[in-house]
Structure formats: C-alpha cells, structure tokens
Scaffold this motif. Sequence first.
Motif, mmCIF file in Angstrom:
data_model
loop_
_atom_site.group_PDB
_atom_site.id
_atom_site.type_symbol
_atom_site.label_atom_id
_atom_site.label_comp_id
_atom_site.label_asym_id
_atom_site.label_seq_id
_atom_site.Cartn_x
_atom_site.Cartn_y
_atom_site.Cartn_z
ATOM 1 N N SER A 147 1.156 -0.964 0.106
ATOM 2 C CA SER A 147 -0.079 -0.050 0.205
ATOM 3 C C SER A 147 1.130 1.657 -0.035
ATOM 4 C CB SER A 147 -1.140 -0.127 1.158
ATOM 5 O OG SER A 147 -1.906 1.264 1.211
ATOM 6 N N HIS A 148 0.083 2.648 -0.902
ATOM 7 C CA HIS A 148 1.293 3.682 -0.731
ATOM 8 C C HIS A 148 0.721 4.487 0.026
ATOM 9 C CE1 HIS A 148 1.463 3.517 -5.359
ATOM 10 N NE2 HIS A 148 2.001 3.192 -5.137
ATOM 11 N N ASN B 181 -1.618 2.476 3.581
ATOM 12 C CA ASN B 181 -1.224 1.582 4.969
ATOM 13 C C ASN B 181 0.230 0.927 5.150
ATOM 14 O OD1 ASN B 181 -2.165 0.200 7.285
ATOM 15 N ND2 ASN B 181 -2.942 -0.703 5.537
ATOM 16 N N PRO B 182 0.350 1.556 5.891
ATOM 17 C CA PRO B 182 2.186 1.318 6.632
ATOM 18 C C PRO B 182 2.175 -0.167 7.407
ATOM 19 C CG PRO B 182 1.361 2.730 8.320
ATOM 20 C CD PRO B 182 0.215 2.659 6.678
ATOM 21 N N GLY B 183 1.052 -0.556 7.714
ATOM 22 C CA GLY B 183 0.575 -1.989 8.187
ATOM 23 C C GLY B 183 0.280 -3.254 7.020
ATOM 24 N N SER C 203 1.629 -4.586 4.225
ATOM 25 C CA SER C 203 2.322 -5.184 4.045
ATOM 26 C C SER C 203 3.149 -6.248 5.435
ATOM 27 C CB SER C 203 4.592 -4.769 3.776
ATOM 28 O OG SER C 203 4.594 -3.550 4.817
ATOM 29 N N THR C 204 2.951 -5.945 6.541
ATOM 30 C CA THR C 204 3.356 -6.579 8.009
ATOM 31 C C THR C 204 3.027 -8.192 8.163
ATOM 32 O OG1 THR C 204 2.928 -4.523 9.229
ATOM 33 C CG2 THR C 204 3.183 -6.748 10.623
ATOM 34 N N TYR D 151 5.881 -9.653 5.393
ATOM 35 C CA TYR D 151 7.383 -9.420 6.129
ATOM 36 C C TYR D 151 6.717 -11.087 7.316
ATOM 37 C CZ TYR D 151 8.782 -5.184 4.212
ATOM 38 O OH TYR D 151 8.442 -3.691 3.894
ATOM 39 N N ASN D 152 6.609 -11.140 8.136
ATOM 40 C CA ASN D 152 5.613 -12.131 9.126
ATOM 41 C C ASN D 152 6.152 -13.260 8.660
ATOM 42 O OD1 ASN D 152 5.887 -9.844 10.230
ATOM 43 N ND2 ASN D 152 3.403 -9.639 10.914
ATOM 44 N N LYS E 24 2.757 -2.132 -4.721
ATOM 45 C CA LYS E 24 2.815 -0.679 -4.438
ATOM 46 C C LYS E 24 3.669 -0.018 -3.698
ATOM 47 C CE LYS E 24 -1.239 0.844 -5.849
ATOM 48 N NZ LYS E 24 -1.530 1.686 -6.521
ATOM 49 N N GLU E 25 4.154 -1.061 -3.003
ATOM 50 C CA GLU E 25 5.940 -1.354 -2.313
ATOM 51 C C GLU E 25 7.130 -1.585 -3.300
ATOM 52 O OE1 GLU E 25 5.382 -2.240 1.495
ATOM 53 O OE2 GLU E 25 2.957 -1.842 1.279
ATOM 54 N N GLU E 26 8.154 -1.769 -2.297
ATOM 55 C CA GLU E 26 9.240 -2.081 -3.254
ATOM 56 C C GLU E 26 10.045 -3.370 -2.167
ATOM 57 O OE1 GLU E 26 11.349 1.960 -4.484
ATOM 58 O OE2 GLU E 26 9.340 2.047 -3.343
ATOM 59 N N ARG F 89 13.595 -3.202 6.628
ATOM 60 C CA ARG F 89 12.603 -3.216 6.110
ATOM 61 C C ARG F 89 11.250 -2.323 7.246
ATOM 62 N NH1 ARG F 89 11.058 -9.324 6.280
ATOM 63 N NH2 ARG F 89 11.706 -9.152 8.313
ATOM 64 N N TRP F 90 11.448 -2.885 8.550
ATOM 65 C CA TRP F 90 10.951 -1.451 9.530
ATOM 66 C C TRP F 90 11.422 -0.454 10.048
ATOM 67 C CZ3 TRP F 90 6.868 -4.486 10.749
ATOM 68 C CH2 TRP F 90 7.442 -5.477 10.046
ATOM 69 N N LYS G 166 10.655 1.784 6.974
ATOM 70 C CA LYS G 166 8.646 2.414 7.270
ATOM 71 C C LYS G 166 8.418 3.790 6.863
ATOM 72 C CE LYS G 166 6.072 -1.504 7.207
ATOM 73 N NZ LYS G 166 4.719 -2.509 7.391
ATOM 74 N N HIS G 167 9.424 4.899 8.295
ATOM 75 C CA HIS G 167 8.941 5.493 8.809
ATOM 76 C C HIS G 167 9.793 6.736 8.460
ATOM 77 C CE1 HIS G 167 5.687 2.767 10.461
ATOM 78 N NE2 HIS G 167 5.003 3.795 10.142
ATOM 79 N N TYR H 291 4.420 7.486 7.770
ATOM 80 C CA TYR H 291 4.389 6.667 6.853
ATOM 81 C C TYR H 291 5.648 7.460 5.136
ATOM 82 C CZ TYR H 291 3.773 2.322 3.229
ATOM 83 O OH TYR H 291 3.635 1.290 2.283
ATOM 84 N N PRO I 68 5.889 6.044 1.449
ATOM 85 C CA PRO I 68 5.676 4.657 0.280
ATOM 86 C C PRO I 68 6.776 4.345 -0.710
ATOM 87 C CG PRO I 68 4.361 6.749 -0.041
ATOM 88 C CD PRO I 68 5.268 6.617 1.499
ATOM 89 N N LYS J 270 10.436 4.166 -0.923
ATOM 90 C CA LYS J 270 11.913 3.429 -0.231
ATOM 91 C C LYS J 270 12.941 4.958 -0.372
ATOM 92 C CE LYS J 270 10.831 -0.425 1.851
ATOM 93 N NZ LYS J 270 10.353 -1.094 1.603
ATOM 94 N N PRO K 211 15.598 -1.041 -2.195
ATOM 95 C CA PRO K 211 15.351 -2.698 -3.473
ATOM 96 C C PRO K 211 16.076 -2.162 -4.847
ATOM 97 C CG PRO K 211 13.729 -2.514 -1.743
ATOM 98 C CD PRO K 211 14.517 -1.348 -1.843
ATOM 99 N N SER L 73 5.629 3.114 -8.954
ATOM 100 C CA SER L 73 4.000 3.041 -8.712
ATOM 101 C C SER L 73 3.054 3.723 -8.526
ATOM 102 C CB SER L 73 3.702 1.347 -8.114
ATOM 103 O OG SER L 73 4.299 1.425 -6.195
ATOM 104 N N LEU L 74 4.083 5.013 -7.789
ATOM 105 C CA LEU L 74 3.494 5.728 -7.151
ATOM 106 C C LEU L 74 3.275 6.765 -8.094
ATOM 107 C CD1 LEU L 74 3.495 6.340 -4.069
ATOM 108 C CD2 LEU L 74 5.190 8.041 -4.101
#
Lengths: 269, 355
Positions: free
Chosen positions: A12-13, A15-17, A19-20, A23-24, A44-46, B148-149, B152-153, B159, B161, B163, B191, B275-276
Amino acid sequence: MADALVIAAHGSHLNPGSSTPTYNHADRIREAGTFAEVREAFWKEEPHFREVLRVLDSDEAYVVPLFISEGYFTEQVIPRELRLQDWTPDAWASDGVSATAATFQAGDVDTQVHYCGPVGTHDAMSQVIAHRADTVLDDRAGDDVGMVVVGHGTERNENSAKAVQYHADQIRQQDRFAQVEALFMDEEPEVEDLTEHVHTKDIVVVPLFVADGYHTQEDIPEDIGLTDDYRKGYDVPATVDGRRVWYTGAVGTDPLVADVILERVRDAK
Amino acid sequence: MTAPLFERLRTHAADGGIDTDELSLTVTEGTYRLSVAGDEHAGLDEDELQAVLAEYPDYLEEWGFWQTRAPQAPARWAFLRWVEEADDAAPPARRRALVDGVSQTWGQLHLTVRLDEEARRTYTLRHVDDADTPDERLDAHTDPLDARWIAKHDDDGRYRPLKTAPTLQTGWHFSGLNAAAAVQTIDLFYPATIANRYREQHGDLDVTHWAETTERQTGIYAVTEELEGEAVDWVAEACCEDSQCLKRREWDEDEDRELSVPRGDGRFPCREPCSLVIAAARKWTMLEREEEQAYTLHLTPSEKEQLETLLRAVAEGTAGTVREADVREGANRYRTRFLRAKRTDQHGRLDADDE
C-alpha cells in the motif's frame, strides 16, 4: 544454486501495516531455512514485482501470490510485471479455485519462475480459517456456533466469491460448526445481514482478507453492527440482535499462512 | 597464511587459474607459475609456492576475501569493490586503508568497511546525517531484516511509501555485518538499486519510458496513457526531482523526447515510472480532462504573492516549519486564516466570478 521464494503481495502507498503480514510470513519461512533466499515483492511497495527477480541470486524462483482469489492480480498484473514469457491464465488450467503452478522464463533475467496459485485458494487455507475461528472463541461460546467466512466479493470477478464459498463448503463438511456461511461486503448475500443468514446464538466471523485494513477494521465491524463507529472499538464477543458475535482479524495475518505458502511451493515441485 | 586458504588457492589455480588483484597463478603438471605484485616466480613446487606466498600476505588475504568470502553475485561483488574503491589500490594499500575504515554514501546511507581485530572485513551502516554520531546514541541493529521496519517511517513517524524518498529516518546503526549482510541490508533499504546500478554500468539498464509504461497499465491505471507531452514533464517535476526521490531518472516520455526536468544527481538510476508516480498520474489524468475556465478573482499584490508562497510551502513541504507567530511568512497559519476569512465564503470557496 538453491531456490528462491518470492511472496508477491499488494502492499500500500497509504497503509504502513499492509506489508506487515507479508514480512512476518517471510520471516517464519526464512527461519525454517528451506530456501536459499526469501524475498517479499509488492505491487505498491518495493521491491516492485517488476524488479524483484533481478535482486535474486537463484536460477529458480517460486512465486507465491499472497492474494485471496484468482483474478485480476494473479492472472494479469503479477505475470505481466514479472515479465513471465508466454504466460496465459490457461497455463494454470484452473476452474477458478484450483490453480497450482506453471513454469515460465522471465523476460529480464535468466530466472526460471514457478508461478504458483494464490495462497487464498489453497485447500490448507480452510484449516487456517477454522483455526482462526477456534482461537477467538472461548468457554462462553456454547456448542451451537455458526461460522461465517467474509469475503470482499465483487460482481466484476466471480472467482472472488468462489474462493470464499469454497472454504465455507470445506469447513461445513468438517461438521465443526452448527452452520457455516459465506457472506460478502460487495455482493449478495451481504455480511450486513449477518443475523438473518445465521441462526445460532454464537456466531464467529472470519474475514478472508490478506491484511487488516479499512475493510477488516472499519467497514466489516460497522456493517455487522459490532460498533456504530470503528474508532470506538468493539467487544469480542459483541452483542448484535441478541446474538454473540466473535470477530477475528484478517485470516491472512495468521502465522499458519506461512505454512500455506510452503504448501503452494510443495505442490509446484 | 592459513592452511585452508592456501588449499583454496591451489584448488582455484588448478581449476582454470587465478588472475586477479595483481595475483596470478597457474599450475602445469604440478609446477606453479606465480606472478604477484609484479614479481614473477616460475617453476615452483608446492612448498616453494607456499614459501613465496608467505611474503605477500596481503595479496593472499585479498584474494581469499574477494574470491571466496564476498558474495559472488556480480552486482553485489561489484558494489562491494566500489565501496572501498578496491580497483584503485593494490592489496597492501587497500588493507592499510581498511584499518582506519573506508566509507561511501549510497542514497542517505553511510556505509563503512574496516578490518576488525582478526583482520576480517566488517561493515557498519547508518544514516548519512549520523555519520559522526557516537554508536551509543543510536539504536543498535545487527539483523539486515530490521532495515524493512526502519525504512517504513520518517523521523516524524510518517509512512514512507517510496523507499528512495530522501526522508530516511535517523537514529539507528547496523554493526558487525559481513559483506553479504551489508549488501542485503542496503538492498532492503533501497531495493534493486545495486542491481540496477550494475546494469547501468554495464550498458544494459532496461529503461522503460513513460509511454511504454503507461501503455502497459490496465484496470484503473489504464487511463494514464492519456497523459502526454508537457504533462509528463509536470509529473516528473512533481515526483522525481532530487528533493522527492534519490533515484536518477533515466526514463523520458519516449526514446525521442527527453523531459525538460533535471534527471537528478543520484548514484542509482530510476529505470521506469514507479508505482507511486503511476498512481498519482491516474489522478492527474482525471484532473487534466477538465476544461479550463476563466475566473475573475480580486487580490492585492501581497495576497497574490501569499498564494504563491503557500503553493511553494506545500510543494516543498516547508509549511509545517513556519513559526507560530511569524506573520511575515505567507505560509504562516494566522496569515493564511486571515486570507481565508477575507477571500472565501463559509464553504472555503474563493470569492471568484466565472467569466
């Protein structure tokens, strides 16, 4: 060189959660050490689907879509962005829920890609859904529990509902619950009519979604009537029309989903 | 010289010979021919070879690292060579430099490689703004997957989006990474940048221009194909300049039309609209379908200037930095509320007449 596993998810662009869970699940599989490399990839992410294969060392990669159903993403977007040569949905020879895997050469690297069916339609997912229900129920629930699998559903893709119905059928056959129903957000039968469709005193509701987000945390709790405003939260179980409704999070976040991903790869070998 | 290292060297010599880093070694019927640091030694038996090599420990150690311990995947190997500019220094000078440590910047990452007490390479990684911050003031990490974490922020908890946006958070460091873990960590922060930079250096970066990328889109993004010409320049100016993304844009509208926007100075290339950009372009495609209209809007010169300042402040992300009481600034909240009170109606609409 040993094989690589790529878990292909939406991301998601906003919602940070999102991809969680991806990852898990990837971390659980890494710990098992089955693959030389495990990599998450996103729409939507990399790394994006488009560039994930080039970061791998392995000559062979198993790509498992962390999606609920066969459809637009699994049949068009992922194969196109991975540049799977000569891909056609017919390669899966699927009836809409029976895709296993097919092998292709990628267009930008010398990697052989075993493109697997989505996690959501694998047989083993029925067990994860039932397990999800069991973990939220406690002693207060009687023997007479109805179970609901909630899907998004969309008129545009019949396979979206098929996957939900498929698991509901599988669980129904196990006779673990007094009643098992498949309900939807965007098509009939609708989840907002929950208590009309399910007749038991206790109802456990499991959303068949990959990640928790707007749908599972905001829309469905409000549609069911667990709360009139998701920001206020809700009880588990919550009382709706005199019934006790036990609502779980998105099934895709369950750690057992990592095992379903591995099942997908086993089926492809 | 360790016995295993010598054995590996002999195996490699027998298996096609060695020719790297001023060290070449071939074997013919049990007789070795060695060239090291410009010195030639022919007709050596195994013991003599070992004795000669003992005089060139740095050459042997460097061979051992680069040919057996460093990741052998070409892009990662080349990246690690670049980190310490290994191609520019002979092994003894290279190892002397590594005692103090050698650093490079990759995006907002500050990577340092040095030899530890056992004379093995160890890599540390931190935000470039933390290059001089003592370790104890940073959160310590050793697992590459933690990247990765962190990615994210941003520092404000928002957030990220993208990288490669120049908003990587500070306050962390990775230490004790071996070569494979170092490149893995970097690839998790940014990445495919190592892979794409390598392709570019070898002349085979697969650039996909705007026209081809948007033509490929389906579903809700299929409309982006409509956006062309000057609007593509605006997209790149909005999303792709260095202030927004650290990748260097290598794509244009198509092969025949370069965009007028600076490509950026980033070390790693951007090979196609991400994608963004495509998601934003979908919105702009819809908005660009609207017909222009003429409005009559009455503003004082200072109010016009203030609107321009507001546009700039939001576009540059500086609106939040204007001090509470600094009403000299056009993007100050009180100044803006005054303008709104004066020039808009109760619904926030500008008091403008259609012509």
